[in-house]
Design an enzyme around this catalytic site. Structure first.
Site, PDB file in Angstrom:
ATOM      1  CB  CYS A 335       1.845  -3.596  -3.993  1.00  0.00           C
ATOM      2  SG  CYS A 335       2.770  -1.959  -3.251  1.00  0.00           S
ATOM      3  NE  ARG A 364       3.750   6.709  -3.809  1.00  0.00           N
ATOM      4  CZ  ARG A 364       4.568   6.034  -2.852  1.00  0.00           C
ATOM      5  NH1 ARG A 364       5.133   6.568  -1.887  1.00  0.00           N
ATOM      6  NH2 ARG A 364       4.755   4.757  -3.241  1.00  0.00           N
ATOM      7  CD  GLN A 382       7.991   2.856  -5.098  1.00  0.00           C
ATOM      8  OE1 GLN A 382       7.402   1.821  -5.554  1.00  0.00           O
ATOM      9  NE2 GLN A 382       7.925   3.030  -3.815  1.00  0.00           N
ATOM     10  CG  ASP A 384       8.252  -1.611  -5.273  1.00  0.00           C
ATOM     11  OD1 ASP A 384       8.496  -2.211  -4.385  1.00  0.00           O
ATOM     12  OD2 ASP A 384       7.136  -1.263  -5.648  1.00  0.00           O
ATOM     13  CG  HIS A 386       5.896  -6.590  -4.007  1.00  0.00           C
ATOM     14  ND1 HIS A 386       5.866  -5.568  -5.012  1.00  0.00           N
ATOM     15  CD2 HIS A 386       5.669  -5.549  -3.009  1.00  0.00           C
ATOM     16  CE1 HIS A 386       5.621  -4.482  -4.865  1.00  0.00           C
ATOM     17  NE2 HIS A 386       5.373  -4.476  -3.497  1.00  0.00           N
ATOM     18  CE  LYS A 466       7.220   2.004   8.540  1.00  0.00           C
ATOM     19  NZ  LYS A 466       6.475   2.928   8.021  1.00  0.00           N
ATOM     20  CG  HIS A 512       5.088  -4.233   0.346  1.00  0.00           C
ATOM     21  ND1 HIS A 512       4.352  -3.826  -0.691  1.00  0.00           N
ATOM     22  CD2 HIS A 512       4.368  -4.965   1.115  1.00  0.00           C
ATOM     23  CE1 HIS A 512       3.179  -4.202  -0.598  1.00  0.00           C
ATOM     24  NE2 HIS A 512       2.878  -4.700   0.670  1.00  0.00           N
TER      25      HIS A 512
HETATM   26 ZN   LIG Z   1       4.687  -2.797  -2.261  1.00  0.00          ZN
END
Ligand SMILES: [Zn+2]
Ligand SMILES: [Zn+2]
Length: 639
Positions: A335, A364, A382, A384, A386, A466, A512
């Protein structure tokens, strides 16, 4: 007299200090016989606890789903009694009910072994047959201390110390055996029934902390009846057969090394599968109007301070220093990088929605004990993205993400998807209007799609509500994969804006979303869901062309070439081995289609096809095989 309320709205008058057991008897002897516990003002309670005046009371039969936790908790006590009877002097630590069962931690010079389990289980069944009543006693802290000190139960002394002053110290007794416990418990040991099994032993640190002594933990599974227990045991056996770590080895997909705990070494076949997932997702995202970006893996701490990760997430981050004395961190999330990309140049309302996607690799730090094959790793990719949009666009964007994620799961063979909506927590940022709008956008998306969902009140992050998507796999296990999260926080921290039609600069709404979640984990789930037998479009090697005799080598090369030109992933096996041997080897690697070629096929320009799951081989002209395989390799689920 006191009065209590029953679930049907009726009230009952009882003499003061009456218990839930008294209430059950007052209603009917048969109800009293069936009742094992009560829910008093929303809390599970023993039958023997006096009821407060005005309480709402529900009487629970053993069959009630809520009684299952009591069955499991009671069993933990029975397990501890059995162990201390068999091996006096063994110290007890803690023994909670957990998902599917229970465990108890013990301290003993020789840790328990699987061979001890049948012996312990036998003793447990004796204790159950004796139907020993569970009784609750309130002790003074001093009395409890004296008792556990004399018994050498040092872990119980630590637990006693942790009880806040003024809170009662409660003891549950079953016959001569007793334990420090908050309760509640059922009436007697007989209520637990026989549908349980001790499954395994494991080392476990006191309070889960590796600097504390290692205790010996015994695990068991337990259900209300034998049918449910057997179903669970079958599932466990099936899960073991499907273990992606073993299949990953047999299919030659990946491995792990001690030099990189929790990071995957992908082999050619595994990496091809991984890239197939990325390719698929890339196509779906392009169709849905996403643009792909790429942000740096290592960024300065200043960025992580702006995003808040440095203050709140540093314990999970891999840090790096360089010769010029700068502090960096490997990105644990994509992000912040995307916020910087969004921040380049002025954005107008005409640029929105802007959907930035990245197959970003994040790192992580997870405790080594938590790592588990591909399912729990320290570095993962990910899918991922946005989405930056205006408040007016929010509902439509949530709807689109929801449609996309469900359609994608169907393509991978997951039809049973549960959705959780987590709403505003007590402590939060953002105005009530923006929470109203965001929660409404998420629930509208689900209702428009006609999908059922469960609301988790107050479980949202402090920065927004979420959705979580939970997949149920072929053997009934649940896996949380996708998320769709509204965020009021990051646009504010990064000062992100867009120019509204009025000319005013406003913060965009940020979403997200990840659909697979972690590609590594999704690959593991996929392998277990399909038991390694991936559908043709996903199989890293779709066809193996194997020869029965060297005389067919030329024909094999032609066949492989034709299939490759048709877009299939093909390997040849021209080794001088028996065809049965070759077939077994490729079957172990879960190659979905095998083509065997001998003199007859070479002469007649045909192929003999063996498909996984089909009872017989089929011989056909090559062109016919190509058409059929190309068609099957393109088909995925609903697409
Ligand atoms: Zn994010
Ligand atoms: Zn207990």
């Amino acid at each position: 007299m006191i009065h209590v309320r029953l679930p049907d709205g009726a009230t009952r008058a009882l003499t003061p200090a009456s218990t839930a057991a008294d209430l059950a008897s007052a209603i009917s002897p048969s109800l009293a016989k069936r009742t094992v516990a009560a829910v008093v003002d929303g809390q599970m309670a023993d039958l023997n606890t006096p009821l407060p005046d005005g309480a709402a009371v529900e009487l629970l039969p053993r069959e009630d789903a809520r009684a299952l936790e009591l069955i499991r908790h009671d069993l933990a006590h029975v397990l501890a009694e059995a162990v201390q009877t068999l091996w006096p002097g063994t110290k007890t630590a803690i023994g909670p009910a957990i998902a599917h069962g229970f465990y108890y931690d013990f301290e003993r010079d020789t840790p328990f072994t699987p061979e001890d389990l049948p012996v312990i289980e036998k003793k447990m069944r004796e204790i159950i047959a004796a139907r020993r009543p569970f009784t609750r006693e309130v002790w003074s802290p001093d009395a409890a201390r004296a008792h556990f000190e004399a018994a050498g139960e040092t872990w119980k002394l630590e637990l006693l110390d942790a009880i806040p002053e003024g809170e009662p110290v409660t003891i549950y007794r079953q016959g001569d055996w007793l334990d420090l416990c908050r309760g509640p418990h059922m009436r007697h040991t007989g209520d637990v029934g026989g549908a349980f099994k001790l499954t395994h032993v494991a080392g476990a640190y006191w309070r889960g902390d590796a600097t504390n002594p290692m205790l010996s933990r015994i695990y068991g599974v337990a259900f209300a009846d034998k049918v449910a227990l057997d179903a669970h045991l079958t599932m466990l056996t099936e899960a073991e057969k499907r273990d992606h770590r073993r299949l990953g080895r047999e299919m030659d997909l990946f491995h792990f090394e001690e030099v990189a705990p929790g990071s995957v070494f992908w082999h050619p076949r595994g990496w091809r599968l991984f890239q197939t997932l990325i390719g698929y997702m890339r196509t779906r995202q392009e169709e849905a109007g996403y643009v792909e970006v790429n942000s740096p893996d290592i960024m300065d701490r200043a960025l992580w301070e702006t995003s808040g990760h440095w203050q709140n997430y540093r314990a999970n981050m891999f840090l790096a220093q360089t010769e010029d004395d700068r502090d960096y961190a490997l990105k644990p999330m994509n992000c912040p990088g995307h916020m910087l990309i969004y921040g380049q140049g002025t954005k107008s309302y005409r640029d929105l929605p802007l959907k930035l996607a990245e197959f970003g690799k994040v790192h992580r730090y997870e405790p080594s004990g938590a790592l588990h094959g591909l399912l729990r790793v320290r570095s993962f990719t990910q899918d991922d993205a946005h989405i930056y949009c205006t408040p007016e666009q929010l509902t439509e964007e949530c709807l689109k993400v929801n449609d996309l994620v469900l359609s994608i799961y169907r393509d991978f063979g997951f039809d049973d998807v549960r959705i959780k909506l987590s709403t505003r927590p007590e402590s939060r940022i953002g105005s009530d209007e923006s929470w109203d709008r965001s929660e409404d956008a998420l629930s509208t998306a689900l209702e428009t799609a006609g999908h059922a969902y469960t609301v988790f009140e107050g479980e949202g992050a402090f920065y927004g509500p979420k959705l979580e998507y939970v997949l149920r796999d072929a053997i009934g296990r649940d896996w949380q994969c996708g998320t769709l999260q509204v965020d009021f926080n990051l646009p504010e921290r990064f000062g992100s804006t867009y120019v509204a039609p009025s000319g005013e600069k406003l913060p965009p709404v940020m979403l997200h979303r990840a659909l697979f979640g972690s590609l590594e984990r999704f690959t593991g789930i996929l392998i277990e869901h399909h038991a390694g037998h991936l559908p043709l479009w996903l199989a890293p090697v779709q066809v193996v062309v194997a020869t029965i005799t060297g005389a067919a080598d030329h024909w094999a090369a032609d066949v492989a070439e034709t299939l490759r030109e048709a877009g299939l992933r093909v390997e040849t096996d021209l080794r001088n081995e028996k065809i049965g041997y070759k077939v077994r080897e490729h079957a172990l690697k879960k190659v979905p289609v095998q083509i065997a070629l001998g003199t007859r096929e070479a002469d007649e320009q045909t192929v003999t096809l063996r498909r996984h799951g089909a009872p017989e081989t089929q011989t056909m002209p090559l062109s016919e095989a190509v058409t059929a395989l190309v068609r099957d390799a393109k088909a995925h689920g609903g697409a």
